[in-house]
Design a protein around this motif. Structure first.
Motif, short mmCIF file in Angstrom:
data_model
loop_
_atom_site.label_atom_id
_atom_site.label_comp_id
_atom_site.label_asym_id
_atom_site.label_seq_id
_atom_site.Cartn_x
_atom_site.Cartn_y
_atom_site.Cartn_z
N ARG A 1 -5.56 -7.27 -0.03
CA ARG A 1 -4.30 -6.59 -0.28
C ARG A 1 -4.51 -5.09 -0.52
NH1 ARG A 1 0.93 -7.89 -2.35
NH2 ARG A 1 1.84 -6.07 -3.36
N HIS A 2 -5.61 -4.74 -1.19
CA HIS A 2 -5.87 -3.34 -1.50
C HIS A 2 -6.06 -2.52 -0.22
CE1 HIS A 2 -6.01 -4.20 -5.72
NE2 HIS A 2 -7.02 -5.05 -5.57
N ASP B 1 -0.97 4.85 12.08
CA ASP B 1 0.22 5.45 11.50
C ASP B 1 1.45 5.03 12.29
OD1 ASP B 1 2.29 7.53 10.79
OD2 ASP B 1 0.61 8.29 9.61
N CYS B 2 2.58 4.97 11.61
CA CYS B 2 3.83 4.57 12.28
C CYS B 2 4.24 5.55 13.37
CB CYS B 2 4.95 4.44 11.25
SG CYS B 2 4.82 2.99 10.18
N GLY C 1 -1.14 2.61 3.23
CA GLY C 1 0.29 2.89 3.27
C GLY C 1 1.17 1.79 3.81
N VAL C 2 0.67 0.55 3.87
CA VAL C 2 1.51 -0.58 4.29
C VAL C 2 2.32 -1.02 3.08
CG1 VAL C 2 1.56 -2.90 5.27
CG2 VAL C 2 -0.20 -1.26 6.01
N GLU C 3 3.61 -0.72 3.11
CA GLU C 3 4.44 -0.96 1.94
C GLU C 3 5.01 -2.38 1.88
OE1 GLU C 3 7.42 2.04 1.99
OE2 GLU C 3 6.02 3.68 1.61
N CYS C 4 5.28 -2.98 3.03
CA CYS C 4 5.83 -4.34 3.06
C CYS C 4 4.69 -5.34 3.14
CB CYS C 4 6.77 -4.52 4.26
SG CYS C 4 8.22 -3.46 4.21
N ILE C 5 4.47 -6.08 2.07
CA ILE C 5 3.35 -7.03 2.01
C ILE C 5 3.87 -8.40 1.62
CG2 ILE C 5 1.15 -7.57 0.90
CD1 ILE C 5 0.76 -4.59 0.44
N GLU D 1 -2.61 -1.56 0.86
CA GLU D 1 -2.03 -0.56 -0.04
C GLU D 1 -2.66 0.81 0.19
OE1 GLU D 1 -2.82 -2.47 -3.72
OE2 GLU D 1 -0.93 -3.59 -3.75
N ARG D 2 -3.98 0.84 0.39
CA ARG D 2 -4.66 2.13 0.61
C ARG D 2 -4.18 2.82 1.87
NH1 ARG D 2 -9.38 -0.76 -0.82
NH2 ARG D 2 -9.96 -0.92 1.38
#
Length: 368
Positions: free
Chosen positions: A337-338, A320-321, A344-348, A341-342
């Motif tokens: 990639r999933h 977590d951040c 919470g990494v928003e910048c991909i 996303e699961r």
């Protein structure tokens, strides 16, 4: 093919100078800056200190521009009369463009007997100096606004404040500065592929997602794509490009292979050792999580986790951040990639195959 060979030198810290010093001569040249310069030189740090011969009135000479471009980091010494010099302000613009907006190099602000808020908000002597430039028509409104913006940007970077009434001996203050600079420039770069076709544009795109100039938040960025696209190479080049902006660094190669062979506890030990500079035995993976959550908030960190393969690895190594201090950046490379996303990494950033022209160029350099 007529283009020159691609080079990874821009990612490997190959500079003419280690340090460029930006300062107001009448305030600091024969005292503080002169002493900093001497200690740096005596320590073996290649330092550029401009003198009056290189200053052509209010215009920055080509020699100075080249020195800034070819310096690995810049020190900006803000003093009482700094803003009264349009030369200093123009030099600061170049430093901002080259180091912050350009290659992500380190800028270290030093506030010499002036309050950081006075520089950041352009109050007191800084407000007065800018008003005089405007009144004397030494600069137009656009140029003054660009100076004000740059003063604000650079003065928000973590640096050093010397209050001559409170900080004790100046030599001790200089010693701390030189120690930090030496630790930054002695970092060895990671090896990057000899033929970096398309690499520079990829690094710039990912660096824009990282928002290196922002110190008030933690940002996680995922680099994803199928195997063989160069995710690891890109991450290594990115590390070399932005490393000087952080207090502590860790590039962990092939996390999946390491965790399968040694267990996540050993992987946590490696990260903790790199970030904190201490060896700590981790008996249980949850204990390792607690150590990272409690201690990683103390420093601005760059953590790169290469080849993350499952949720457990990501949750136990960078869950977590809130584990990290503001300004820290976490980069994850993965084929999935999933997974990003699961968690919470928003910048991909999606790695893509080379286009036909780039593919031919890469084939040609490797073949011939």
């Amino acid at each position: 093919m007529t283009r020159l060979a691609p080079s990874s030198s821009s990612f490997n810290y190959q500079w003419t100078y280690d340090v460029f010093i930006n300062f107001r001569g009448e305030d600091t040249y024969h005292g503080f800056v002169g002493n900093v310069y001497k200690v740096l030189k005596d320590t073996g740090v290649r330092t550029f200190l401009d003198d009056e011969e290189l200053r052509g009135g209010d215009k920055i000479t080509p020699e100075l521009l080249k020195a800034i471009e070819n310096s690995r980091m810049a020190i900006t010494v803000f003093s009482k009369n700094y803003a009264s010099s349009t030369f200093c302000l123009k030099e600061l613009l170049k430093i901002h463009d080259e180091c912050i907006n350009g290659k992500g190099r380190l800028v270290l602000p030093i506030f010499y007997d002036v309050e950081p808020t006075e520089v950041r908000r352009q109050k007191g002597c800084y407000e007065q100096a800018l008003s005089e430039h405007r009144n004397n028509i030494r600069a137009d409104e656009d140029e003054i606004n660009s100076w004000k913006f740059t003063l604000q940007e650079v003065s928000t970077i973590s640096g050093y404040h010397l209050d001559l009434r409170k900080n004790g001996y100046e030599y001790q203050f200089i010693g701390r500065i030189v120690k930090e600079i030496s630790s930054k420039i002695n970092r060895a770069p990671l090896d990057v592929s000899e033929y970096s076709v398309g690499l520079e544009s990829q690094v710039k795109e990912i660096a824009s997602l990282l928002q290196i100039e922002s110190n008030d938040k933690v940002i996680m960025v995922g680099i994803c794509g199928m195997g063989g696209l160069g995710k690891t190479t890109t991450a290594r080049a990115l590390y070399n490009s932005i490393a000087n902006n952080f207090e502590s660094l860790c590039f962990l190669h092939d996390v999946n292979k390491r965790s399968e062979k040694h267990g996540l506890e050993k992987v946590q030990e490696t990260i903790i050792s790199n970030i904190l500079g201490v060896d700590k035995k981790i008996q249980d993976v949850n204990d390792g999580v607690q150590v990272m959550k409690n201690r990683f908030k103390e420093k601005k960190i760059l953590l790169i986790l290469d080849n993350i393969d499952n949720d457990e690895q990501l949750k136990k190594l960078a869950g977590d951040c809130i584990w990290f201090s503001g300004g820290s950046r976490i980069i994850i490379t993965t084929r999935n990639r999933h997974l990003l996303e699961r968690n919470g990494v928003e910048c991909i950033y999606n790695m893509e195959v080379l286009n036909p022209e780039e593919s031919l160029e890469l084939l040609s350099w490797n073949t011939f």
